[in-house]
Structures are given as C-alpha cells and as structure tokens.
Write an enzyme that holds these catalytic residues in place. Sequence first.
Site, PDB file in Angstrom:
ATOM      1  N   CYS A 118     -17.765 -47.001 -32.419  1.00 46.30           N
ATOM      2  CA  CYS A 118     -17.556 -45.800 -31.607  1.00 46.30           C
ATOM      3  C   CYS A 118     -18.008 -46.088 -30.179  1.00 46.30           C
ATOM      4  O   CYS A 118     -19.130 -46.540 -29.967  1.00 46.30           O
ATOM      5  CB  CYS A 118     -18.346 -44.631 -32.182  1.00 46.30           C
TER       6      CYS A 118
ATOM      7  N   ARG B  21      19.308 -13.070 -27.305  1.00 44.13           N
ATOM      8  CA  ARG B  21      20.602 -13.580 -27.728  1.00 44.13           C
ATOM      9  C   ARG B  21      20.670 -13.686 -29.248  1.00 44.13           C
ATOM     10  O   ARG B  21      21.691 -13.401 -29.853  1.00 44.13           O
ATOM     11  CB  ARG B  21      20.825 -14.952 -27.090  1.00 44.13           C
TER      12      ARG B  21
ATOM     13  N   LYS C 279      31.461 -23.072 -13.871  1.00 47.91           N
ATOM     14  CA  LYS C 279      32.382 -22.136 -14.532  1.00 47.91           C
ATOM     15  C   LYS C 279      33.722 -22.106 -13.802  1.00 47.91           C
ATOM     16  O   LYS C 279      33.759 -22.193 -12.574  1.00 47.91           O
ATOM     17  CB  LYS C 279      31.797 -20.709 -14.503  1.00 47.91           C
TER      18      LYS C 279
ATOM     19  N   ALA D 203       0.832  -1.207   0.000  1.00 46.79           N
ATOM     20  CA  ALA D 203       0.000   0.000   0.000  1.00 46.79           C
ATOM     21  C   ALA D 203       0.870   1.263   0.000  1.00 46.79           C
ATOM     22  O   ALA D 203       0.603   2.220  -0.722  1.00 46.79           O
ATOM     23  CB  ALA D 203      -0.921  -0.003   1.204  1.00 46.79           C
TER      24      ALA D 203
ATOM     25  N   SER E 161      27.049 -19.741 -26.255  1.00 49.83           N
ATOM     26  CA  SER E 161      26.195 -20.679 -25.534  1.00 49.83           C
ATOM     27  C   SER E 161      27.102 -21.699 -24.860  1.00 49.83           C
ATOM     28  O   SER E 161      28.321 -21.516 -24.846  1.00 49.83           O
ATOM     29  CB  SER E 161      25.183 -21.324 -26.471  1.00 49.83           C
TER      30      SER E 161
ATOM     31  N   CYS F  33     -21.361 -43.678 -29.617  1.00 48.79           N
ATOM     32  CA  CYS F  33     -22.636 -43.834 -30.319  1.00 48.79           C
ATOM     33  C   CYS F  33     -22.803 -45.212 -30.955  1.00 48.79           C
ATOM     34  O   CYS F  33     -23.864 -45.545 -31.473  1.00 48.79           O
ATOM     35  CB  CYS F  33     -22.796 -42.752 -31.386  1.00 48.79           C
TER      36      CYS F  33
ATOM     37  N   LYS G 187      21.034 -23.315 -13.443  1.00 49.56           N
ATOM     38  CA  LYS G 187      20.780 -22.876 -14.823  1.00 49.56           C
ATOM     39  C   LYS G 187      19.285 -22.636 -14.986  1.00 49.56           C
ATOM     40  O   LYS G 187      18.499 -23.575 -15.069  1.00 49.56           O
ATOM     41  CB  LYS G 187      21.271 -23.940 -15.799  1.00 49.56           C
TER      42      LYS G 187
ATOM     43  N   CYS H  22     -14.918 -41.964 -35.810  1.00 53.21           N
ATOM     44  CA  CYS H  22     -16.302 -42.391 -35.779  1.00 53.21           C
ATOM     45  C   CYS H  22     -16.953 -41.826 -37.050  1.00 53.21           C
ATOM     46  O   CYS H  22     -16.772 -40.653 -37.383  1.00 53.21           O
ATOM     47  CB  CYS H  22     -16.971 -41.821 -34.530  1.00 53.21           C
TER      48      CYS H  22
HETATM   49  S1  IVH Z   1      26.690 -18.569 -18.667  1.00 54.92           S
HETATM   50  C1  IVH Z   1      29.403 -17.502 -22.053  1.00 54.92           C
HETATM   51  N1  IVH Z   1      25.178 -18.896 -16.530  1.00 54.92           N
HETATM   52  O1  IVH Z   1      22.084 -21.168 -20.556  1.00 54.92           O
HETATM   53  C2  IVH Z   1      28.528 -18.154 -21.036  1.00 54.92           C
HETATM   54  N2  IVH Z   1      24.204 -19.281 -18.669  1.00 54.92           N
HETATM   55  O2  IVH Z   1      23.069 -23.124 -22.516  1.00 54.92           O
HETATM   56  C3  IVH Z   1      27.140 -17.775 -21.169  1.00 54.92           C
HETATM   57  N3  IVH Z   1      21.838 -19.824 -18.598  1.00 54.92           N
HETATM   58  O3  IVH Z   1      22.651 -18.935 -23.212  1.00 54.92           O
HETATM   59  C4  IVH Z   1      26.225 -18.533 -20.349  1.00 54.92           C
HETATM   60  N4  IVH Z   1      21.593 -19.732 -16.423  1.00 54.92           N
HETATM   61  O4  IVH Z   1      20.710 -18.494 -21.578  1.00 54.92           O
HETATM   62  C5  IVH Z   1      25.245 -18.958 -17.874  1.00 54.92           C
HETATM   63  N5  IVH Z   1      23.963 -19.070 -14.582  1.00 54.92           N
HETATM   64  C6  IVH Z   1      24.018 -19.138 -15.908  1.00 54.92           C
HETATM   65  C7  IVH Z   1      22.887 -19.458 -16.701  1.00 54.92           C
HETATM   66  C8  IVH Z   1      23.030 -19.528 -18.087  1.00 54.92           C
HETATM   67  C9  IVH Z   1      20.983 -19.949 -17.572  1.00 54.92           C
HETATM   68  C10 IVH Z   1      21.474 -20.030 -20.029  1.00 54.92           C
HETATM   69  C11 IVH Z   1      21.892 -18.890 -20.924  1.00 54.92           C
HETATM   70  C12 IVH Z   1      22.795 -19.495 -21.933  1.00 54.92           C
HETATM   71  C13 IVH Z   1      22.387 -20.929 -21.902  1.00 54.92           C
HETATM   72  C14 IVH Z   1      23.505 -21.817 -22.375  1.00 54.92           C
END
Ligand code: IVH
Length: 674
Positions: free
Chosen positions: A414, A143, A296, A39, A87, A417, A122, A432
């Site tokens: 059927c 992308r 990563k 609110a 990707s 029916c 992810k 049918c």
């Molecule tokens: S890193 C260069 N981190 O997964 C690295 N991607 O399959 C770029 N995604 O295109 C991706 N969560 O759309 C990264 N924590 C995360 C993510 C992530 C989802 C998706 C993203 C990417 C795709 C790759």
Amino acid sequence: MAEKRIPESARARAAELRKNLNYHIYRYYSLDDPVVSDAEYDSIYRELVDLESRYPGLIEPDSPTRRVGPPPVAGFTQLRHREKMLSLDNATCEGELEAFSGRVLRGLGVGPADVEFVCELKMDGIAVALTYEDGVFIRGATRGDGEVGEDITSNLRTVPAVPLRLLVESPPRLIEVVGEVFMPEESFRGLNDERLRQGIPPFANPRNAAAGSLRQLDPAVTSRRNLSMVTFAVGFSTDPRPSTQWEILSYLGELGLRLGRNAAKVPTIEEAVRFCLEWQEEREDLDYEIDGVVVKVNSLGQQDSLGATSKNPRWAIAYKFPPEEKTTSVLDIQVGVGRTGALTPVVVLEPVRVAGSTVTHATLHNEDEARRKDVRIGDRVLVHKAGDVIPEIVKVITEARTGKEKPFHMPDKCPVCGAQVLREPGEVVTRCTNIACWAQTFERILHFASRGAMDIDGMGEVTVSELLTRGSIGDVADIFYLKPRDLFGIPGFKEKSVANILGAVDAARDRPLWRLLFGLGIRHVGSHVARVLAGPFPSMDMLAAAGEDELLEVDGVGPQIAESVVLFFGQKENMRVIEKMRRAGVRMAAYRERRASGGALEGKTFVLTGTLPGYTREEASEIIEALGGRVTGSVSKKTDYVLVGDDPGSKLEKARGLGVSIVDENEFKRMVGR
Ligand code: IVH
C-alpha cells in the site's frame, strides 16, 4: 364559506400585472433582452402575489405566480402525443451529409437548385411537446417512445422559458409545439458544485442534469434547476401552418416562444456542411452544450412528399460532432487509496483544455485497465471526456515514444501504510489489506462526516487529517467523544471554531437513520439504498439482525446489497464502532425520540410481524422506543413480545414455539395507554 367578493379594480389590476409580467418574462427568457430591471420586475411580481393571496379567486393557471407549483406527485401519468414525435437519423461525416442530400434529391426527383436547407444547432437536452389551448399552456410531455410520453406539465410550468400564455392576440385554438429543454453550462456547473459539496454524485453532463431535473416528482426542485428551452417545430395545430421551416421558426418566435440561436437558411448541401464544420469548431464558445447540427429540408411541401420511415423523417438529419480529443503528456502515474482500500492508478497530465474545462488527471481504474492501456510516464497520450465530463485516456501515441518512458506497475505494498495489497481471484480491484490503513480510515471518516451523510460541518479534509495524525480519532465513533482540547491543538483553531465543530458533532447525534447507514460506508449502500433500507428496518438493531432472505424481500435490494449488509454487521469491529456510537447518544432509529428511561416498556424487546391496521411499522416502533422498549428483527428467547398484525410471517410460528407472548394491535394499544 362564501368566496370573498372580488372588486372589479382588483381583477383589472391583476390582469394588467399578469400581462406585464408575462411580457417581461418573454423579454428576459425568450429574447435575452429585458426592458426592466430585476428590482422592477420583483416589485410587479410581489404586487401580484399580494393581490392573489388576498383574493384567491383571482388566481388563473397562466399567472406567473403559478410557476412554483403544486405539491409533489407520486409518479407521472402517460400522455399520448397527437402527432408521433420522431427522432433523427445521424450523420457523422461530410460524406453522410452528402448522401442524405442525394436521397432527398432522388426522393423528390429534383435537382440541387430546387432544394433549400435550414441548419439549426442541436441542443443537447430533452425533447418536449407543449400544448396550448386558446393560447394557454395546458400540457407538457416528454417524448417517451415517440407515441406516449410522460405528463410533466407541473415541472415545465417552473421553466421560465416556457410561456404560460402565448403572446398573440388570436392564438390557434389548439397547438402543440416541439422543443428541447436544456441546462445552460453555468447552471450545470453550479448544480454540480453544490452536489459535490453535499456529497451527492454530480451529473455526468448537462443533458442528464436536464433530464433528472425535469423528471423530478417535486416541481419545486425543478424550479431551482435553472432550465431553459428552445422550440423548433409545430407538431399539431388547428391553424394552417407556414409553408417552410424557416417561417415556422419566425412563427414560433411571434407566438412568444424561445428559438435556438444561430439558425441559418442555406441554398446547398455544401453550405450546410460548412455550417456544421464551423460550429464543430465554435461550439465551445456557446454557453450551452450542443451535440451537433440538425439539417432540415426547408419546404414543408417537400418534407411532406418525402415523408418518414417508422422512426425518422426523411427530410432531416442530425450531424453529430465527434467527441473532442486532445494530446498531452503524462507527468506521473500515482496510486490513490480509497475508503474501501481500493488502489486506483491515476495519470497526472500536463494540463490541457478539453471540452470546456482543464484536465489534469485521468483515472486508470484498476490494474487490468492500466495494463491494457499501457500508459507510461513520459508518454504522449490522447485524452477525451467520457460522457463529456470524466477525463479518460483514449490511447497512447506509441509513435511518439523515445524509449525513455517508464512503464507502470501496480505496487505490491500500500503506497500509504506499506501493508501488503491483495487482489482476490476473479476481482479487478487491488486492495490494501490493512483495515487500519491511514488512507482508508481518513476516507471513511471524511465520507461519514460529508454533507450527503452525517453532515458534520467543519469536519473537512484538514481537520480529519489533523485529528487522525494526532491520534484524537481512530474511527468514526471517536468523533462523538471529541473534547475541546483535542481540537485546540490544531493550528488555526480558536474558541469559536472549536465551539462550532463541537456543536456540529452534537447536532449529528440526531441525524435520520438513513444518513447514519449511508455514512457507515457499507459496500453497495449508497444514500438511495440507505433510505430504502431504513423503511422496513427502522432501527439499527433491526437491520443488524436481518438475514439475507429478509433483506431480499425489500424492493430495490438485490443479492449484492443483501450479502454486503449481512457481511458488514457480521464483523465484530463494525459492531464495536456502532455500539460506541450508541453509547455516545447517536440516534440508532428512523424516528426522532430517543429511548426514554423509566417508560412503560422499559427493557422490553418487541418483534413486529404482519401489517397493523392502525399503525405503520415505523409508528409502532416509534411508540415502543419512546416508552423505553426496543424493536428487533427476529424472534429469540430474549424477545418479550411479538406484535402481530394481518398476514403475519413465520415469526408468529417461532414465537409460539418459544412461548413468547403474542399481542395484537388492541392489546398493544392498551399496553401503551392509547
Ligand atoms: S427536429 C421530426 N431540431 O434531437 C424532427 N431536433 O436526435 C424532430 N433536437 O428528438 C427533431 N435540437 O430532442 C430537431 N433544432 C432541432 C433540435 C432537435 C435538438 C433533438 C430532439 C430530437 C433529437 C433527435
């Protein structure tokens, strides 16, 4: 007119309100930790809206009031990303994660003790790149192919988790951050429930729903879809970047961007594997869908020396979860009859929870599929959800058979029916053969009345079933002839409900043409195709008269649709139902005015050909019908006038041959008194 002078006090107050609101939005959407009530938030918001509407000069692009955005656009423009959006390579088992780590260590020429990893959930959504200039959100893109994406700035502005301004004192001059827009489970369920109620097909999964919502041409639609976003990378920045992924995450957080939850920094690949397997079990407890874990290399220095292939970085990998599968028992196999008469075998299952919901039925689609899977009553089966929504039998656990299981055979009558069923050669569908089959009629009427079609409130399963059984209706046209006494017979119907239904029926007489077309249930004519057809054929008569060639000229209409439309209007029974509706006053044209009697064009039949400089086809047809005339699709002896525009087609020749009067736009204007 000169811009109204803005008092300094108003300017200062607006700035303060904006700052407050942006902060509360951040607390609420990025941190899930609001410090004011809804609110209080609303009252601050309203004060700002009020101030900005008094002094439009105060409006700035980062004002929270700009989230419900500009008018729809015709299409998206392309945007080139400053840094290529890569990707990820996939791993589907422990071994592949270990192989990834092996490649990393070899690539860097170091030992396991020298590399740390960051594990992030992810999110299953759509990757986006957001650009901030001096802290203000100026651009957002999908992308795309990694190099060029689509400009979805207006839509992203409506996503509350996308800050319109970064929260730091001195933001980088230019920064591009990468994230994932997704739809939380609850929003997804709500959206699909609503779509089902409206007779619109539901989205297959939250990912598709997010993609569909982001690619809306009308940002107002996006704004109602309750999307969220997390960020996880910096694509480009004029400021120096931190030196590890772990620090990038906290840096993004400091900028006021939302982060994914539950990320972890781990010292070894073994721990990363453990993280993946743990979340594989716990994914169900989250209120959004994840389809894996991204692992990563933590150090950006190491990332840089590893580099990337043309598609994927060598320093990261996506561990993908296997689709969830459960075992359960087959209680029965039933056969349903749809609106086209198609017989569908459906497996009734002992209820079991799979990927977030309870599964009780799975379709076997058709006879071939039923034979291929050989599911028997009493079997133990493995089920999963295709695309994470539609329950499917993966396989029968034949080892568990006792010999008492009952095999399934497609019935030759059927089940509703009792009429003979038929499977045409080369077709997979068994149908049918009785067009008057109760189940078919029932499904057809239900579809006709549904929200997505003629939208007749109150004509649900119970009412339709009762009316059909009592013989009050036998086809869709009968709906428009219903009398109060037909409805009073139904248990539970009182004055008010009867009046409501009759009111709804009455209102349905004036629905747009595409709804009527969709409601007729012509094969291959869904609501989209119905809209497509209603453009160039703005009346039922025009569409009914159209030949396959004419239909094929329409963008979006292929041979299957063209054939099916011609077949539909070629059937006497269908034309009888349409005429019955016409007599009941159901609108048969794309435009609102119903045929007037005593108009200047009373009883005259027109055919349009070519492009008129002054009118669209729809407008010209509207005028003709409003004056009592009728527009049809092809020239015959019965045609009174052919209205000719630029680049006329063969209709002009034909008119000349038959001696039909030919009028041009100027003459037409005189005839209609404009
Ligand atoms: S890193 C260069 N981190 O997964 C690295 N991607 O399959 C770029 N995604 O295109 C991706 N969560 O759309 C990264 N924590 C995360 C993510 C992530 C989802 C998706 C993203 C990417 C795709 C790759």
